[in-house]
Write an enzyme that holds these catalytic residues in place. Structure first.
Site, short mmCIF file in Angstrom:
data_model
loop_
_atom_site.label_atom_id
_atom_site.label_comp_id
_atom_site.label_asym_id
_atom_site.label_seq_id
_atom_site.Cartn_x
_atom_site.Cartn_y
_atom_site.Cartn_z
N ASP A 263 -13.40 102.58 -16.44
CA ASP A 263 -14.75 102.33 -15.93
C ASP A 263 -15.24 103.50 -15.08
O ASP A 263 -14.51 103.98 -14.22
CB ASP A 263 -14.67 101.04 -15.08
CG ASP A 263 -16.00 100.37 -14.89
OD1 ASP A 263 -17.02 101.00 -15.21
OD2 ASP A 263 -16.00 99.24 -14.41
N ASP A 329 -23.65 95.27 -17.02
CA ASP A 329 -22.88 94.01 -17.06
C ASP A 329 -23.73 92.85 -17.56
O ASP A 329 -24.88 92.69 -17.18
CB ASP A 329 -22.37 93.67 -15.66
CG ASP A 329 -21.25 94.60 -15.23
OD1 ASP A 329 -21.12 95.69 -15.83
OD2 ASP A 329 -20.52 94.23 -14.30
#
Ligand code: GAL
Length: 516
Positions: A263, A329
C-alpha cells in the site's frame, strides 16, 4: 426478439420471479430492511468439483492446491498426470510438493463418494506466471481494521472451512494493516521494538508467532497473506518496508506467507511531490518489492494498492503486480459500490490471467472496520449486484466480513458455483459495458467455452426492463439463456433477451449457443 409461446411464458415468469424475489425500490432510510431471499440452490450430495480450472506455479516453489468439491463426506480424490514432484492426499484433496519442470500439465481430477463421482480437468502451468485466476479469500480490513489479532485470523480460517466456503474455491486468509508495531499508539498490544538487531521486521504482541500462523492456515489447506507499505509507515501508522524491502520479503517467505498487499500511503513523503512526480516515481517502489519477492524461493502474489494513481492498470503488470487497486477504499453503501463497480468500464483490456484490476474488497456480511461491526448497509439486491459485477469484472474476491458470523444469506452469495465460475473462468476476460441507456446497463464477457456471461443491471430507483440484444454480445441465432443465481435454464431465445430488473438489482445470465 422471436419468442415461442413457451419462451414467452418462461421469460415472463423470470420477470415475475425477479419482481417477487427482489424488492422493486430502494428502501428509505429507517424503513424495515428488504427480505434477503436466497437464490443459490444448496449443493447436492453427489460430488461436484469447483474452484479454479487453471493454476500457475513457479518451478520448484512450494505448491498447494486444495481441490474444492461439494458433496457428502467421506469423499476421496485422485489425480492423473500430475507433474513430477507433486502428490495428492486422497483424503483431503490437497496437492502439495514442488514441480521443478516447466510446462503445461493437463491433470484429470476425480472426486468420489458413496453416491458417485465427479471428474474435471485442472491445467497446471509451471512457469513464470501465478494468480492465473483472480485470488479468492478473506482480508481482515473491512471488518477488524486496527483491531485485528492472530486469534481472529485463525478463527476466520477455521470458519472458512466450517462454513464450507473452502469447498467453493476460497483460499486466502490475508492479514491487512496492524500486524506490525505502531509508531505511537498507546495500546500496549501495538507496542514493541520495530525490528531486531539485524533489521528484521518484528510483529506486534497480537501476532506472537508468524510462522505458526501461516502454518495453521496451511494445515487447513488454505493460504496466508500479509500487508505492508513501501514508505516508512503503513496507512495506519505501523512499521512498513522503506529501505528494508529485501529483508521483509525474506521474512514473509521464511514465515510461509503467500500473498502481499503493498500500500502506497507514507511513500508519499518519500516520492517527489506534485508536478515533479513522474510515472517512474509511481512505479519505483513496486519494482523494488517485485525484485525482492522474486528472489524468494516461494510464490507470493503481489497486490498493488495505490488507488489507481497514474492509471496503474496500464503498467501494474509490467512492475510485477498480480492485481492492482483501481480506486480508493470501498465502503458499504450503494453510492460507493456503484461508483466503483460501474466505474471499471474500459479497463478490460488491461486484465488477464495473472494480472487483475482490483476494485477493492467485498462489503457483504458483518463489516465495520473494527472493533464494532454492523450488517452491511447494502440491500439484498445491491449485494446481488455487488457479487455479480465483481465476478464479471474478474476482480479479486476478498471477503471483508467477520467469517465467524456468516449468516445464511451472505453464505449463499459466496457459494454459488455457477456465479463464481464467471470470476474464475480460465480465459480471464474482464467484462465490459456493452449497453448503457439511462440507469440501465448490460455488461458481458466471453467465457473459455465460447459462452457469454452477461449482467443486466438497473442502477435506477424504479424497476426497469433491461434488454440484452445479441448484436451487442457478438451473438446470433438461437441461444440458451441460463439464470446463474438460480442455476436454472430460462429458455431458448433469438435476437435478444429481456427481463424486468428491480431497482439496484441484477439478472446474471450465461448464454450458450443452442445446438440444433
Ligand atoms: C488503505 C487501503 C485499505 C487498507 C488500509 C490499511 O490505504 O486502501 O484497503 O489496507 O489502507 O491501513
Amino acid at each position: 426478439m422471436k419468442l415461442g409461446p413457451t419462451n414467452r411464458r418462461i421469460a415472463a415468469g423470470l420477470s415475475l420471479v425477479f419482481f417477487a424475489a427482489l424488492p422493486a425500490r430502494a428502501e428509505p432510510a429507517g424503513a424495515p430492511r428488504a427480505a434477503a431471499v436466497i437464490l443459490t440452490p444448496p449443493p447436492g450430495p453427489q460430488p461436484r468439483i469447483n474452484g479454479a480450472r487453471v493454476f500457475g506455479v513457479r518451478p520448484g516453489h512450494p505448491f498447494l492446491y486444495t481441490i474444492a468439491a461439494t458433496g457428502d463426506r467421506p469423499m476421496t480424490f485422485s489425480a492423473e498426470n500430475l507433474p513430477a514432484g507433486l502428490k495428492l492426499d486422497a483424503n483431503t484433496g490437497r496437492i502439495t510438493g514442488a514441480a521443478p519442470e516447466r510446462g503445461t500439465f493437463q491433470v484429470r481430477l476425480l472426486a468420489s463418494n458413496a453416491l458417485g463421482a465427479a471428474r474435471r480437468e485442472l491445467r497446471i502451468e509451471v512457469g513464470d506466471r501465478i494468480a492465473l485466476t483472480p485470488p479468492m479469500g478473506w482480508n481482515s480490513w473491512n471488518c477488524f481494521a486496527g483491531a485485528v489479532t492472530a486469534a481472529k485470523v485463525k478463527a476466520a480460517a477455521d470458519a472458512m472451512v466450517k462454513s464450507g466456503l473452502i469447498q467453493h474455491g476460497w483460499q486466502y486468509l490475508n492479514v491487512d494493516d496492524f500486524w506490525q508495531v505502531h509508531r505511537d499508539d498507546r495500546d500496549p498490544t501495538l507496542q514493541g521494538p520495530h525490528r531486531d538487531a539485524q533489521g528484521r521486521i518484528l510483529p506486534n504482541p497480537r501476532f506472537p508467532d508468524m510462522p505458526g500462523l501461516a502454518d495453521y492456515i496451511h494445515r487447513l489447506g488454505l493460504k496466508a497473506g500479509l500487508y505492508s507499505s513501501p514508505g516508512p509507515w503503513t496507512c495506519g501508522g505501523c512499521v512498513a518496508s522503506w529501505q528494508h524491502e529485501v529483508q521483509d520479503a525474506q521474512s514473509y517467505a521464511e514465515w510461509g506467507f503467500d500473498y502481499l498487499k503493498y500500500d502506497w500511503c507514507s511513500y508519499d513523503g518519500v516520492a517527489p511531490r506534485g508536478k515533479k512526480r513522474s510515472l517512474d516515481d509511481l512505479k519505483k517502489p513496486y519494482l523494488v518489492m517485485r525484485d525482492a519477492l522474486r528472489r524468494q524461493p516461494r510464490d507470493i502474489v503481489f497486490s498493488l494498492c495505490q488507488y489507481g494513481m497514474g492509471q496503474v492498470w496500464e503498467w501494474g503488470d509490467a512492475v510485477g503486480g498480480n492485481c492492482w487497486r483501481t480506486t480508493g477504499d470501498i465502503t458499504d453503501t450503494w453510492e460507493s459500490l456503484s461508483e466503483i463497480g460501474f466505474g471499471q468500464a474500459g479497463r478490460e483490456a488491461c486484465a488477464g490471467p495473472g494480472r487483475w484490476n482490483d476494485p477493492d474488497m467485498l462489503i457483504v456480511g458483518q463489516v465495520g472496520w473494527g472493533p464494532r461491526l454492523h450488517p452491511t448497509r447494502l440491500t439484498p439486491d445491491e449485494q446481488y449486484t455487488h457479487i455479480s459485477l465483481w465476478c464479471l469484472l474478474c476482480a479479486p474476491l476478498l471477503i471483508g466480513c467477520d467469517m465467524t458470523q456468516l449468516d445464511d444469506f451472505t453464505r449463499s452469495l459466496l457459494t454459488n458455483d455457477e456465479v463464481l465460475e464467471v470470476n474464475q473462468d480460465p480465459l480471464g476476460q474482464q467484462a465490459g459495458r456493452v449497453v448503457q441507456t439511462g440507469d440501465v446497463e448490460v455488461w458481458a464477457k466471453r467465457m473459455e467455452d465460447g459462452s457469454r456471461a452477461v449482467g443486466l443491471f438497473n442502477r435506477g430507483a424504479q424497476a426497469a426492463r433491461v434488454a440484452a440484444p445479441w448484436s451487442d454480445l457478438g451473438l446470433s441465432g438461437r441461444q440458451r439463456v441460463r439464470d446463474l443465481w438460480r442455476q436454472r435454464d430460462v429458455g431458448v431465445f433469438e435476437g435478444r433477451f429481456e427481463t424486468v430488473v428491480p431497482s439496484h438489482g441484477v439478472a446474471l445470465l450465461r448464454i450458450f449457443k443452442e445446438e440444433i
